[in-house]
Design a protein around this motif. Structure first.
Motif, PDB file in Angstrom:
ATOM      1  N   GLY A  21       0.798  -1.130  -0.010  1.00  0.00           N
ATOM      2  CA  GLY A  21       0.020  -0.017   0.049  1.00  0.00           C
ATOM      3  C   GLY A  21       0.695   1.448   0.044  1.00  0.00           C
ATOM      4  O   GLY A  21       2.201   1.194  -0.271  1.00  0.00           O
ATOM      5  N   LYS A  22       0.219   2.272   0.326  1.00  0.00           N
ATOM      6  CA  LYS A  22       0.864   3.612   0.151  1.00  0.00           C
ATOM      7  C   LYS A  22       2.277   3.573   1.257  1.00  0.00           C
ATOM      8  O   LYS A  22       2.129   3.250   2.246  1.00  0.00           O
ATOM      9  N   GLN A  23       3.041   4.167   0.563  1.00  0.00           N
ATOM     10  CA  GLN A  23       4.277   4.551   1.432  1.00  0.00           C
ATOM     11  C   GLN A  23       4.265   5.614   2.293  1.00  0.00           C
ATOM     12  O   GLN A  23       3.668   6.679   1.937  1.00  0.00           O
ATOM     13  N   LEU A  24       4.458   5.588   3.743  1.00  0.00           N
ATOM     14  CA  LEU A  24       4.397   6.517   4.518  1.00  0.00           C
ATOM     15  C   LEU A  24       5.794   7.145   4.975  1.00  0.00           C
ATOM     16  O   LEU A  24       5.805   8.412   5.085  1.00  0.00           O
ATOM     17  N   THR A  25       6.926   6.301   5.188  1.00  0.00           N
ATOM     18  CA  THR A  25       8.226   6.809   5.514  1.00  0.00           C
ATOM     19  C   THR A  25       9.301   5.736   5.042  1.00  0.00           C
ATOM     20  O   THR A  25       8.822   4.795   4.222  1.00  0.00           O
ATOM     21  N   PHE A  26      10.482   6.593   4.986  1.00  0.00           N
ATOM     22  CA  PHE A  26      11.439   5.460   4.355  1.00  0.00           C
ATOM     23  C   PHE A  26      12.843   5.895   5.198  1.00  0.00           C
ATOM     24  O   PHE A  26      13.053   7.170   5.640  1.00  0.00           O
TER      25      PHE A  26
ATOM     26  N   LYS B 293       7.160  11.988  -3.651  1.00  0.00           N
ATOM     27  CA  LYS B 293       6.420  12.545  -4.807  1.00  0.00           C
ATOM     28  C   LYS B 293       4.931  12.399  -3.734  1.00  0.00           C
ATOM     29  O   LYS B 293       4.307  13.374  -3.914  1.00  0.00           O
ATOM     30  N   ASN B 294       4.768  11.352  -3.156  1.00  0.00           N
ATOM     31  CA  ASN B 294       3.459  11.051  -2.532  1.00  0.00           C
ATOM     32  C   ASN B 294       3.150  11.609  -1.136  1.00  0.00           C
ATOM     33  O   ASN B 294       2.228  11.798  -0.472  1.00  0.00           O
ATOM     34  N   GLY B 295       4.224  12.496  -0.812  1.00  0.00           N
ATOM     35  CA  GLY B 295       4.245  13.142   0.362  1.00  0.00           C
ATOM     36  C   GLY B 295       5.040  12.188   1.569  1.00  0.00           C
ATOM     37  O   GLY B 295       5.096  12.773   2.773  1.00  0.00           O
ATOM     38  N   ALA B 296       5.245  11.472   1.264  1.00  0.00           N
ATOM     39  CA  ALA B 296       6.169  10.411   2.414  1.00  0.00           C
ATOM     40  C   ALA B 296       7.644  11.189   2.721  1.00  0.00           C
ATOM     41  O   ALA B 296       8.072  11.660   1.808  1.00  0.00           O
TER      42      ALA B 296
ATOM     43  N   VAL C  89      20.941  -0.665   6.769  1.00  0.00           N
ATOM     44  CA  VAL C  89      19.507  -0.928   6.328  1.00  0.00           C
ATOM     45  C   VAL C  89      18.716   0.005   5.490  1.00  0.00           C
ATOM     46  O   VAL C  89      19.066   1.095   5.633  1.00  0.00           O
ATOM     47  N   TRP C  90      18.007  -0.586   4.698  1.00  0.00           N
ATOM     48  CA  TRP C  90      17.177   0.188   3.813  1.00  0.00           C
ATOM     49  C   TRP C  90      15.698  -0.216   4.229  1.00  0.00           C
ATOM     50  O   TRP C  90      15.380  -1.184   4.189  1.00  0.00           O
ATOM     51  N   ALA C  91      14.780   0.870   4.251  1.00  0.00           N
ATOM     52  CA  ALA C  91      13.195   0.305   4.756  1.00  0.00           C
ATOM     53  C   ALA C  91      12.263   1.509   4.249  1.00  0.00           C
ATOM     54  O   ALA C  91      12.574   2.352   4.009  1.00  0.00           O
ATOM     55  N   VAL C  92      11.045   0.830   4.119  1.00  0.00           N
ATOM     56  CA  VAL C  92       9.913   1.634   3.708  1.00  0.00           C
ATOM     57  C   VAL C  92       8.642   1.370   4.717  1.00  0.00           C
ATOM     58  O   VAL C  92       8.560   0.064   4.896  1.00  0.00           O
ATOM     59  N   GLY C  93       8.079   2.211   5.446  1.00  0.00           N
ATOM     60  CA  GLY C  93       6.927   1.963   5.973  1.00  0.00           C
ATOM     61  C   GLY C  93       5.861   2.327   5.405  1.00  0.00           C
ATOM     62  O   GLY C  93       5.717   3.349   4.828  1.00  0.00           O
ATOM     63  N   CYS C  94       5.139   1.251   5.165  1.00  0.00           N
ATOM     64  CA  CYS C  94       3.869   1.337   4.294  1.00  0.00           C
ATOM     65  C   CYS C  94       2.508   1.175   5.146  1.00  0.00           C
ATOM     66  O   CYS C  94       2.485   0.894   6.249  1.00  0.00           O
TER      67      CYS C  94
END
Length: 341
Positions: free
Chosen positions: A154-159, A236-239, A255-260
């Motif tokens: 789903g939508k990406q929130l943080t990274f 682009k999506n505001g994350a 580490v590489w991470a994306v909070g969705c």
């Protein structure tokens, strides 16, 4: 179809330990020659000289780079030279009608990178000769697994992109052009583009970064001109998220991470985590063997691999240079121009 004849330009560690074995293992490529500025350097590739010709500036008549590039049985070259020298040799090889795979970063600054890419896209017949830029992180199975998981969350929130460690030596650092860099960012630029490439791959092309603000520092005297970047970026999506790179700290971690919306995806070494699931992914060495195979396959097919497009390398590089420029200006926000293409 017979394998395509290839030459390696450069006699450094990466050419010897990564490119040469990868070419030897590729079914579509046949190593015909190597070149370096000195015969001593060229011979460090330890080729079988009964099958592979050695060229160098001091090798005598008929053994210059121009002689190598004039050979009709050599269709492509891999260029692995110091960062500041790469653009000159990329142009030279392409003008000689040879396909090119050049090592990252694309150039030593955005001005040179933009000029080189504009020249390639406007002045070169890319249906006849192609330029690819290497980035082995795009061929690591762990990152590709992580990127697949992000798409389903789903939508990406943080990274977050984090690579912190202390560089005090080692075979790569001990090369003269890395110890006394003429290119901006020093070791941080050379190594950091891998980290930004990993973050971009994980987030995907639909949500590129658009702006970045950073602070930078030189923590260790042996790592000029800076060895640390702490950046905040917006997608682009505001994350919003962070890019934290340091080769001069006692902190350790990568580490590489994306909070969705549906969960958190991370890549750390061979471990990929998505929500409550974890996988141990076996990468093929450093990613160079599948990278070189993909290049050879693309040359034979006549269709460039989009993961090796110079525009991808430009986007990786832009994040590092933007962080350096922002750091020089006390954290001024920099608008990114090459993340969407």
């Amino acid at each position: 179809m017979a394998p395509l004849g290839v030459a390696i330009l450069g006699g450094g560690i990466f050419a010897r330990e990564e490119h040469k074995p990868a070419v030897d293992a590729s079914p579509d490529l046949d190593l015909k020659a190597v070149w370096s500025r000195s015969s001593k350097s060229a011979k460090t590739l330890e080729v079988d000289e009964s099958k592979v010709n050695v060229y160098a500036e001091d090798a005598g008549t008929g053994k210059s780079l121009d002689d190598l590039l004039a050979r009709s049985d050599i269709h492509a070259v891999i260029i692995a030279l110091p960062i500041k020298n790469q653009p000159e040799y990329i142009r030279k090889a392409i003008n000689a009608g040879k396909h090119v795979l050049s090592e990252k970063p694309i150039a030593e600054n955005m001005q040179d990178a933009e000029a080189l890419l504009t020249w390639y896209r406007t002045e070169v017949d890319t249906k006849k000769v192609t330029w690819a830029v290497a980035e082995n992180f795009r061929y690591l199975a762990s990152f590709n697994k992580g990127a697949e998981q992000v798409k389903d969350m789903g939508k990406q929130l943080t990274f977050r992109c984090r690579n912190q460690r202390m560089v005090t030596g080692g075979k790569y650092f001990e090369t003269e052009w890395r110890k006394n860099p003429t290119h901006q960012g020093g070791f941080l630029l050379d190594g950091g583009v891998h980290d930004t490439a990993g973050l971009r791959l994980l987030m995907g092309k639909d949500n590129p970064l658009l702006s970045l603000s950073a602070h930078s520092a030189q923590l260790q005297p042996h790592l000029p001109p800076v060895d640390t970047i702490e950046a905040v970026a917006k997608a682009k999506n505001g994350a919003v998220g962070t890019i934290s790179l340091s080769f001069g700290t006692t902190q350790k971690g990568r580490v590489w991470a994306v909070g969705c919306e549906k969960g958190y995806v991370s890549v750390s070494g061979s471990t990929v985590t998505a929500g409550d699931k974890t996988w141990e992914i076996e990468d093929e060495k450093t990613g160079v063997p599948p990278e070189v195979r993909a290049w050879g396959k693309a040359l034979v097919a006549g269709t460039p691999d989009p993961m090796q497009a110079p525009e991808e390398a430009m986007a990786d590089f832009e994040l590092i240079e933007a962080a350096l420029r922002s750091g020089e200006q006390g954290g001024k926000a920099i608008q990114l121009r090459h993340q969407e293409w």
